[in-house]
Design a protein around this motif. Structure first.
Motif, PDB file in Angstrom:
ATOM      1  N   GLY A  19       0.777  -1.230  -0.006  1.00  0.00           N
ATOM      2  CA  GLY A  19       0.178  -0.067   0.035  1.00  0.00           C
ATOM      3  C   GLY A  19       0.891   1.234  -0.019  1.00  0.00           C
ATOM      4  N   ALA A  20       1.965   1.173   1.003  1.00  0.00           N
ATOM      5  CA  ALA A  20       2.807   2.594   0.713  1.00  0.00           C
ATOM      6  C   ALA A  20       3.570   2.556  -0.618  1.00  0.00           C
ATOM      7  CB  ALA A  20       3.893   2.379   1.817  1.00  0.00           C
ATOM      8  N   TRP A  21       3.942   1.381  -1.187  1.00  0.00           N
ATOM      9  CA  TRP A  21       4.557   1.721  -2.507  1.00  0.00           C
ATOM     10  C   TRP A  21       3.493   2.265  -3.309  1.00  0.00           C
ATOM     11  CZ3 TRP A  21       3.609  -0.403  -7.680  1.00  0.00           C
ATOM     12  CH2 TRP A  21       5.017  -0.183  -8.520  1.00  0.00           C
ATOM     13  N   TRP A  22       2.299   1.820  -3.405  1.00  0.00           N
ATOM     14  CA  TRP A  22       1.398   2.323  -4.399  1.00  0.00           C
ATOM     15  C   TRP A  22       0.884   3.812  -4.154  1.00  0.00           C
ATOM     16  CZ3 TRP A  22       0.240   1.090  -9.280  1.00  0.00           C
ATOM     17  CH2 TRP A  22       0.252  -0.161  -9.647  1.00  0.00           C
ATOM     18  N   SER A  23       0.882   4.100  -2.958  1.00  0.00           N
ATOM     19  CA  SER A  23       0.705   5.310  -2.212  1.00  0.00           C
ATOM     20  C   SER A  23       1.542   6.345  -2.856  1.00  0.00           C
ATOM     21  CB  SER A  23       0.830   5.533  -0.759  1.00  0.00           C
ATOM     22  OG  SER A  23       0.654   6.911  -0.408  1.00  0.00           O
ATOM     23  N   GLU A  24       3.125   5.983  -2.859  1.00  0.00           N
ATOM     24  CA  GLU A  24       4.316   6.744  -3.401  1.00  0.00           C
ATOM     25  C   GLU A  24       4.068   6.925  -4.915  1.00  0.00           C
ATOM     26  OE1 GLU A  24       9.142   7.148  -3.012  1.00  0.00           O
ATOM     27  OE2 GLU A  24       7.996   5.589  -2.135  1.00  0.00           O
ATOM     28  N   VAL A  25       3.607   5.705  -5.686  1.00  0.00           N
ATOM     29  CA  VAL A  25       3.629   5.518  -7.223  1.00  0.00           C
ATOM     30  C   VAL A  25       2.342   6.638  -7.630  1.00  0.00           C
ATOM     31  CG1 VAL A  25       3.105   4.283  -9.144  1.00  0.00           C
ATOM     32  CG2 VAL A  25       4.447   3.359  -7.733  1.00  0.00           C
ATOM     33  N   LEU A  26       1.309   6.626  -7.065  1.00  0.00           N
ATOM     34  CA  LEU A  26       0.263   7.240  -7.488  1.00  0.00           C
ATOM     35  C   LEU A  26      -0.016   8.566  -6.731  1.00  0.00           C
ATOM     36  CD1 LEU A  26      -2.320   4.331  -7.575  1.00  0.00           C
ATOM     37  CD2 LEU A  26      -1.147   5.445  -9.427  1.00  0.00           C
ATOM     38  N   GLY A  27       0.797   8.962  -5.660  1.00  0.00           N
ATOM     39  CA  GLY A  27       0.386  10.345  -4.958  1.00  0.00           C
ATOM     40  C   GLY A  27      -0.856  10.038  -4.154  1.00  0.00           C
ATOM     41  N   VAL A  80      10.004   2.364 -12.291  1.00  0.00           N
ATOM     42  CA  VAL A  80      10.924   1.252 -12.030  1.00  0.00           C
ATOM     43  C   VAL A  80      12.214   1.560 -11.033  1.00  0.00           C
ATOM     44  CG1 VAL A  80      12.852   0.089 -13.158  1.00  0.00           C
ATOM     45  CG2 VAL A  80      10.688   0.291 -14.313  1.00  0.00           C
ATOM     46  N   GLY A  81      12.328   2.889 -10.799  1.00  0.00           N
ATOM     47  CA  GLY A  81      13.206   3.467  -9.608  1.00  0.00           C
ATOM     48  C   GLY A  81      12.650   3.182  -8.393  1.00  0.00           C
ATOM     49  N   LEU A  82      11.222   3.197  -8.345  1.00  0.00           N
ATOM     50  CA  LEU A  82      10.996   2.913  -6.828  1.00  0.00           C
ATOM     51  C   LEU A  82      10.638   1.442  -6.563  1.00  0.00           C
ATOM     52  CD1 LEU A  82       7.745   5.283  -7.191  1.00  0.00           C
ATOM     53  CD2 LEU A  82       9.871   5.651  -5.544  1.00  0.00           C
ATOM     54  N   GLY A  83      10.957   0.432  -7.578  1.00  0.00           N
ATOM     55  CA  GLY A  83      10.974  -0.817  -7.273  1.00  0.00           C
ATOM     56  C   GLY A  83      10.150  -1.829  -8.359  1.00  0.00           C
ATOM     57  N   ALA A  84       9.336  -1.042  -9.260  1.00  0.00           N
ATOM     58  CA  ALA A  84       8.755  -1.858 -10.182  1.00  0.00           C
ATOM     59  C   ALA A  84       9.774  -2.682 -11.144  1.00  0.00           C
ATOM     60  CB  ALA A  84       7.865  -1.234 -11.135  1.00  0.00           C
TER      61      ALA A  84
END
Length: 113
Positions: A19-27, A80-84
């Motif tokens: 959830g935190a990852w997607w929050s960062e990706v999408l804002g 990708v830089g965030l981990g995708a």
């Protein structure tokens, strides 16, 4: 009868991390529900609800999310830089890019409009 699309549920072994990852990706802001699930709220659309499951992903998604950026190349690089990770699901050469989140859920970044 009328239906409104209000939520998409995503199974995860670590709902807080994903959830935190997607929050960062999408804002989108992250909140914890009364049930302890993780929820992301879009300003203009449905929420993403992360539900805890004991097992990891084992096959290609039967449904996935598509995102349309202003600049596809920049967004792919950022995510990708965030981990995708880039994923080959047999799509061949296409105008969209298939990626997977940290738990392996596929999603596409389409060519910008």
């Amino acid at each position: 009868m009328t239906l409104r699309f209000t939520e998409i549920c995503i199974d995860a072994t670590d709902i807080h991390s994903l959830g935190a990852w997607w929050s960062e990706v999408l804002g989108w802001p992250l909140a914890i529900t009364e049930d302890g699930d993780v929820q992301l709220q879009s300003a203009a659309g449905p929420t993403m609800l992360f539900l805890s499951v004991p097992e990891g992903k084992s096959a290609k998604n039967r449904i996935h999310l598509d995102f349309t950026p202003d600049d596809q190349q920049a967004e792919v690089a950022r995510v990708v830089g965030l981990g995708a990770q880039h994923v080959d699901i047999g799509q061949g050469e296409q105008s969209w890019v298939v990626l997977a989140d940290p738990e392996g859920n596929e999603f596409c970044i389409l060519a910008g409009e």
